[in-house]
Enzyme design. Structure first.
Site, PDB file in Angstrom:
ATOM      1  CB  SER A  97      -4.668   0.228   1.075  1.00 62.46           C
ATOM      2  OG  SER A  97      -4.844  -0.429   2.310  1.00 62.46           O
TER       3      SER A  97
ATOM      4  CG  HIS B 111      -1.891  -2.325  -1.470  1.00 66.04           C
ATOM      5  ND1 HIS B 111      -0.595  -2.604  -1.868  1.00 66.04           N
ATOM      6  CD2 HIS B 111      -1.846  -2.218  -0.116  1.00 66.04           C
ATOM      7  CE1 HIS B 111       0.192  -2.652  -0.796  1.00 66.04           C
ATOM      8  NE2 HIS B 111      -0.550  -2.418   0.285  1.00 66.04           N
TER       9      HIS B 111
ATOM     10  CG  ASP C  93      -2.633  -3.525   3.272  1.00 66.89           C
ATOM     11  OD1 ASP C  93      -1.434  -3.508   2.916  1.00 66.89           O
ATOM     12  OD2 ASP C  93      -3.427  -2.592   3.062  1.00 66.89           O
TER      13      ASP C  93
ATOM     14  CG  MET D 135      -1.477  -6.746   8.255  1.00 69.44           C
ATOM     15  SD  MET D 135      -1.849  -5.315   9.269  1.00 69.44           S
ATOM     16  CE  MET D 135      -1.898  -4.031   8.012  1.00 69.44           C
TER      17      MET D 135
ATOM     18  CG  HIS E 192       1.740  -4.864   1.734  1.00 68.14           C
ATOM     19  ND1 HIS E 192       1.577  -3.647   2.341  1.00 68.14           N
ATOM     20  CD2 HIS E 192       3.006  -5.272   2.033  1.00 68.14           C
ATOM     21  CE1 HIS E 192       2.691  -3.341   3.000  1.00 68.14           C
ATOM     22  NE2 HIS E 192       3.561  -4.311   2.831  1.00 68.14           N
TER      23      HIS E 192
ATOM     24  CG  MET F 100       2.699  -5.875   5.822  1.00 64.55           C
ATOM     25  SD  MET F 100       1.573  -4.538   6.212  1.00 64.55           S
ATOM     26  CE  MET F 100       0.197  -4.949   5.156  1.00 64.55           C
TER      27      MET F 100
ATOM     28  CG  MET G 155       6.505  -0.552   3.820  1.00 68.54           C
ATOM     29  SD  MET G 155       4.800  -0.655   3.229  1.00 68.54           S
ATOM     30  CE  MET G 155       3.895   0.083   4.593  1.00 68.54           C
TER      31      MET G 155
ATOM     32  CG  ASP H 110       1.308   0.626   1.540  1.00 71.58           C
ATOM     33  OD1 ASP H 110       0.351   1.359   1.871  1.00 71.58           O
ATOM     34  OD2 ASP H 110       1.381  -0.583   1.835  1.00 71.58           O
TER      35      ASP H 110
HETATM   36  C1  DX5 Z   1      -0.128  -0.243   6.311  1.00 73.83           C
HETATM   37  C2  DX5 Z   1      -0.648  -0.827   5.043  1.00 73.83           C
HETATM   38  C3  DX5 Z   1      -1.153   0.176   4.101  1.00 73.83           C
HETATM   39  C4  DX5 Z   1      -2.277   1.032   4.625  1.00 73.83           C
HETATM   40  C5  DX5 Z   1      -2.372   2.262   3.795  1.00 73.83           C
HETATM   41  O1  DX5 Z   1       0.608  -1.183   6.983  1.00 73.83           O
HETATM   42  O2  DX5 Z   1       0.371  -1.548   4.377  1.00 73.83           O
HETATM   43  O3  DX5 Z   1      -1.487  -0.395   2.853  1.00 73.83           O
HETATM   44  O4  DX5 Z   1      -3.506   0.380   4.641  1.00 73.83           O
HETATM   45  O5  DX5 Z   1      -3.367   3.078   4.316  1.00 73.83           O
HETATM   46  P1  DX5 Z   1      -3.175   4.652   4.424  1.00 73.83           P
HETATM   47  O6  DX5 Z   1      -3.121   5.198   3.022  1.00 73.83           O
HETATM   48  O7  DX5 Z   1      -4.356   5.102   5.183  1.00 73.83           O
HETATM   49  O8  DX5 Z   1      -1.872   4.922   5.147  1.00 73.83           O
HETATM   50 ZN    ZN Z   2      -0.035  -2.092   2.305  1.00 77.31          ZN
END
Ligand code: DX5
Ligand code: ZN
Length: 228
Positions: free
Chosen positions: A10, A35, A37, A39, A70, A72, A141, A175
């Site tokens: 990530s 991956h 992310d 948001m 991902h 979110m 998660m 994750d």
């Molecule tokens: C959190 C994200 C993750 C995060 C993982 O909301 O979805 O993908 O970046 O990072 P680590 O491994 O540091 O928890």
């Molecule tokens: Zn994620």
């Protein structure tokens, strides 16, 4: 058994001013996929990036790398077409963000992407189960989504274990807080797609961390197949 161990760094906790270079560095270090992310500041209390950035990454990295988006975001329906056009490979949305996963799953497929379905820590795995036959990947998660660097929630492992028992060939992703200290729990429970952010990004030797995570996961898969 058709699933294999795959490691997806990530990039949330990487140097985002050099996102393309950070992604290349991860692929050079043996990442199986990226991956990414997304948001929206609404579904989670943080904002990252959207389709224009994904499009630039696709142009820079070429057609090969697998982009697991991902999402979110609230109203995940809204971004299916733009993400497909930008070059996303898989669209992983949250069950909590939609009241109607069926048409969304169909739309993602028709856009040419694979389908991932994620659940937050407070959502039960039984709520995801009715959709399991229609998706490519279930995401459990192991932190509250929104930020990297949080503590791994071991009490999510029964969800992974239950999914693995019910759906032996489904890709199952974990994750949040996953790294060398927590990988064995994830692997034993049956996860095969491993997202790891800070543990890889902050390491002086990301290549070794990626191989360690993959080896732990592959070993558990092997053991599971022998036990059957
Ligand atoms: C959190 C994200 C993750 C995060 C993982 O909301 O979805 O993908 O970046 O990072 P680590 O491994 O540091 O928890
Ligand atoms: Zn994620």
């Amino acid at each position: 058994m058709s699933y294999t161990a795959k490691i997806g760094p990530s990039i949330l906790n990487s140097d985002l001013a050099c996102l393309g270079a950070e992604c290349s560095r991860m692929l050079d270090c043996g990442a199986d996929y990226l991956h990414l992310d997304v948001m929206d500041g609404h579904f989670v209390p943080n904002i990252t990036f959207g389709p224009p950035v994904v499009e630039c990454l696709r142009t820079q990295l070429g057609p090969q790398p697998f982009f697991d988006m991902h999402m979110m975001v609230s109203r995940p329906e809204q971004w299916v077409r733009p993400m497909a056009a930008a070059g996303a490979s898989q669209y992983t949305f949250h069950l909590e963000a939609t009241s109607n996963p069926g048409p969304l799953i169909k739309d993602i497929r028709e856009s040419g992407m694979k389908v991932g379905l994620g659940i937050k820590p407070g959502t039960t795995v039984e709520e995801l189960a009715p959709w399991a036959a229609q998706i490519d990947m279930a995401l459990v998660m192991t932190v509250e989504p929104g930020f990297g660097g949080q503590k791994f929630m071991e009490d999510m492992m029964p969800k992974v274990n239950w999914l693995r028992t019910q759906f032996p060939s489904l890709d199952i992703e974990v994750d949040g807080g996953v790294g060398p200290d927590s990988i064995h729990k994830c692997a034993e429970a049956g996860a095969n797609m491993i997202v790891s952010g800070s543990a890889i990004m902050k390491s002086a030797d990301p290549r070794s961390v990626i191989s360690l995570l993959r080896a732990a996961c592959a070993e558990a898969i092997q053991k599971r197949s022998l036990d059957r």
